[in-house]
Design an enzyme around this catalytic site. Sequence first.
Site, PDB file in Angstrom:
ATOM      1  N   SER A  24      16.451  60.851  57.771  1.00  0.00           N
ATOM      2  CA  SER A  24      15.554  61.795  57.128  1.00  0.00           C
ATOM      3  C   SER A  24      14.888  62.675  58.202  1.00  0.00           C
ATOM      4  O   SER A  24      15.588  63.273  59.006  1.00  0.00           O
ATOM      5  CB  SER A  24      14.543  61.039  56.265  1.00  0.00           C
ATOM      6  N   ASP A  26      22.012  60.287  47.249  1.00  0.00           N
ATOM      7  CA  ASP A  26      20.844  60.953  47.822  1.00  0.00           C
ATOM      8  C   ASP A  26      20.603  62.294  47.133  1.00  0.00           C
ATOM      9  O   ASP A  26      21.473  63.165  47.118  1.00  0.00           O
ATOM     10  CB  ASP A  26      21.067  61.173  49.322  1.00  0.00           C
ATOM     11  N   HIS A  32      18.044  58.331  48.474  1.00  0.00           N
ATOM     12  CA  HIS A  32      17.715  58.633  49.866  1.00  0.00           C
ATOM     13  C   HIS A  32      17.237  57.407  50.637  1.00  0.00           C
ATOM     14  O   HIS A  32      17.539  57.251  51.826  1.00  0.00           O
ATOM     15  CB  HIS A  32      16.647  59.726  49.895  1.00  0.00           C
TER      16      HIS A  32
END
Length: 373
Positions: free
Chosen positions: A148, A316, A346
Amino acid sequence: MTIDPRSLPASHSSVSVPIGTFTTEAGVDIPGTELRLFAWYEGSAEEAVARPVIVIEHALTADGNADDWWAGMIGPGLALDTERYLVLCANCLGGCQGSTGPSSAHPDGGHWGSRFPALSIRDLVTAEKTLLIDVLGIRRIRGVVGASMGGARVLEWTFMYPEVVEAALPVAVSARASAWQIGIQSAQIRFITADPCWQNGDYHGSGNIPSHGLGQARRIAHLTYRGELELDERFSTDPQPGENPYGPYHSPTERFAVESYLDRQAEKLEARFDAGSYVTLTDALNRHDVGRGRGGMNAVLGSSQVPTMVAGIDTDILYPYHQQEHLSRNLGDFIGLSKITSPTGHDGFLTETRQMTIILDKFLTKAALLAQR
């Protein structure tokens, strides 16, 4: 590597390290900057500094204490084996867990608040480079790993300091923020800054914090972190026990179960994270673009000189898997693409420990072979 063992914190602990006056990409000075550094290793610090270094890059609302949020990944015999590696993770610049950020004391008095400058992902990496290379004296990093926002920093490490990084593993990230990501993240920022308690960012020490705005931002964000299938399987259209969202009038106290779940996520974040840091770091994510000022996204990806493995999650929503496929097609020194299969979206890099272990094992095996070239 010439790192002084005395500069390391004890294993499984942390220390705040001064890095001097930090100047942002946009030219704003942050005097007295500190970053909070965590370390994991078995044996003595003298033994640890002779091992290959693994740097972990944390996500937006995580922190340098990676052993806390990445359970089952760091330790003897685990994927990030602390008998083989010196594992480091720093709370990023702009954060609120020991590193200098909006909630930190300002040299002229009070808190930084609205005086704290905007940051880019490149700023976060430059600060970490100052800590790890210039201050601690590390000369080579076996692998930089992160997901991320951490994955965005991993990518920037490969373009900013390729002479230091031997291999990189960005997970669940893209080469730049998409318009959709900027839109959803800007909406979160606006919830916080529209909270009357925001006070233009100068709420620290006032006794009032923009918890309502931060909570709303977290509710939106958490929906992008989790998978639609997972949430529907867990909550469906069930009411929260003891409440009735099917009544004759809408009431915020009569909730669906998923609403209660999101409320709890908001409460947990409000208790541990600073709203100013949330705005600063979310804005940094909006600015993420490896191609900015370098001749364009695909051109700079093709120029990559650091062996890079990429991983993504099939469900995701925030960073769809096609964005990792794009990285795999364009990176100049690409060494593999892995797909994590998970209903959790995610956050699959956090929940799918077995799959993430396999990916890290593969990555570190390749990194070791490449280091022998």
